[in-house]
Design a protein around this motif. Sequence first.
Motif, mmCIF file in Angstrom:
data_model
loop_
_atom_site.group_PDB
_atom_site.id
_atom_site.type_symbol
_atom_site.label_atom_id
_atom_site.label_comp_id
_atom_site.label_asym_id
_atom_site.label_seq_id
_atom_site.Cartn_x
_atom_site.Cartn_y
_atom_site.Cartn_z
ATOM 1 N N ARG A 296 39.698 25.687 75.076
ATOM 2 C CA ARG A 296 39.775 27.139 75.197
ATOM 3 C C ARG A 296 38.945 27.735 74.067
ATOM 4 N N CYS A 297 37.803 28.309 74.419
ATOM 5 C CA CYS A 297 36.754 28.622 73.456
ATOM 6 C C CYS A 297 36.585 30.121 73.236
ATOM 7 N N CYS A 298 36.143 30.485 72.036
ATOM 8 C CA CYS A 298 35.700 31.856 71.803
ATOM 9 C C CYS A 298 34.405 32.065 72.584
ATOM 10 N N SER A 299 33.959 33.285 72.711
ATOM 11 C CA SER A 299 32.781 33.563 73.542
ATOM 12 C C SER A 299 31.545 32.839 73.024
ATOM 13 N N GLN A 300 31.412 32.728 71.706
ATOM 14 C CA GLN A 300 30.226 32.078 71.140
ATOM 15 C C GLN A 300 30.215 30.579 71.421
ATOM 16 N N LEU A 305 28.471 25.744 74.561
ATOM 17 C CA LEU A 305 28.831 24.515 75.281
ATOM 18 C C LEU A 305 28.366 24.551 76.731
ATOM 19 N N GLN A 306 28.419 25.691 77.354
ATOM 20 C CA GLN A 306 27.925 25.789 78.734
ATOM 21 C C GLN A 306 26.442 25.479 78.817
ATOM 22 N N LYS A 323 37.458 27.156 79.250
ATOM 23 C CA LYS A 323 38.108 28.456 79.386
ATOM 24 C C LYS A 323 37.817 29.349 78.193
ATOM 25 N N LEU A 324 37.821 30.638 78.449
ATOM 26 C CA LEU A 324 37.675 31.615 77.388
ATOM 27 C C LEU A 324 39.048 31.822 76.743
ATOM 28 N N ILE A 341 39.049 26.595 70.272
ATOM 29 C CA ILE A 341 37.853 26.398 69.442
ATOM 30 C C ILE A 341 37.258 27.757 69.106
ATOM 31 N N LYS A 342 36.950 27.956 67.831
ATOM 32 C CA LYS A 342 36.356 29.219 67.400
ATOM 33 C C LYS A 342 35.230 28.966 66.409
ATOM 34 N N ALA A 343 34.136 29.689 66.576
ATOM 35 C CA ALA A 343 33.034 29.652 65.613
ATOM 36 C C ALA A 343 33.318 30.650 64.504
ATOM 37 N N VAL A 344 33.004 30.268 63.273
ATOM 38 C CA VAL A 344 33.162 31.174 62.132
ATOM 39 C C VAL A 344 31.858 31.223 61.354
#
Length: 438
Positions: A296-300, A305-306, A323-324, A341-344
């Motif tokens: 389950r990923c943040c938009s970034q 990954l897509q 998934k978002l 998962i989140k990018a920082v």
Amino acid sequence: MTLMNTPTLQEHLRDLGLAARSASALMARASAQQKSLALRHLAHLLMAKEKDLIEANQKDLKNAKDKGLTGPMFDRLVLDHQTLQTCATGCEQLALAPDVIGEISGLTQQPSGIRVGQMRVPLGVFAMIFESRPNVTIEAASLSIKSGNACILRGGSEAFESNKALTALVQEALVAAGLPPLAVQRVNTTDRQAVSDLIASPQWIDLVIPRGGKGLIERISKEAKVPVIKHLDGNCHTYVDETCDVPMALKVVDNAKTQKYSPCNATESLLVHQGVMAVFLPEMAKRLLGKGVELRCCSQTLEALQASLPTLGVSLERVRGLKLATEQDWYEEYLAPILSIKAVANLDEAIDHINHYSSHHTDAILSDNHSHVQRFLREVDSASVMVNTSTRFADGFEYGLGAEIGISTDKFHARGPVGVIGLTSLKYVVLGQGEVRG
């Protein structure tokens, strides 16, 4: 009239309490040799009686299946050779560990002539309220013995036969060491009212430790009239910093998430520095997806990954399965093959995210940057903070405590995995030679 309103339950709890209070006085003065003997004998019995214990556990497993129990709750109920071996090893470790009871620390001479220090002493009687895991019976009992306390155990109904068999072995080991067998007792009823009455009995109980689902812990925290050691959630984070050993990070994150999904120390959220995303995240996602982990990923991270996963041979079906993440995902303890998962952008954002969303249980940084590591250790407000290793190590056994009675995310008395020290208190001792106050 129901059982909970009859004198029978009250009499049972009164008998447990009276016996525990009496036994606690004897345990407080037990010698280190007696306690070590009891622990070594218990370790021996766990292996010698393995067949009988597994047979008792099989009854619980059958009942659990008949009632439709599945998932983490069922997994935690299993008592097998490895689990018993771990319990026995924990008992052996505790037997070899120094006895802290009676130690005097910080003894200092005062201008008046008196010397003042602090002595470590048992708490008295604690109640352990737990679900599923029958091995908690041994962890609680062994720590109770080592710390010179008495304890009353109330396991879940799903592990009734297993806990009964294990408690009998504990009492046999106590007798063999010349210690009171009723220093470790079990509530012999599945009536839920027994829990409510027990934790509201400060005349018998000095401390209660709940170990189980969030609902159980919230209930006990609300109803208890004695101090509680607890944690509600295990929303653990791993942060992959910009300067990290990527192969090491891949290995550690894989273990932190997939070695076992149901424990409270499994990583539930992955934070990735934007500067390392391109070389780390696609390969990490490929490994996790290959093990059936839902991401389950943040938009970034979702967009990245897509675009990258198809080039690594990941099927379009799996890529479409990403998934978002929602706002709730950042708070979630999944206890399942799901990872947020989140990018920082930097370390500050990672620390802020963890301190806002985490349950203050266990959080890790994977980094080669010494100053980043030091800031993470100082500023992340969690019971355990780790560097370049898996959050799965947040465990009393792995910390060398011999056994663990639970994990505390409170800040008073005990924090993190609770071992012997967490079941003791300090009292002041004052030594003089006839001094009087002027």
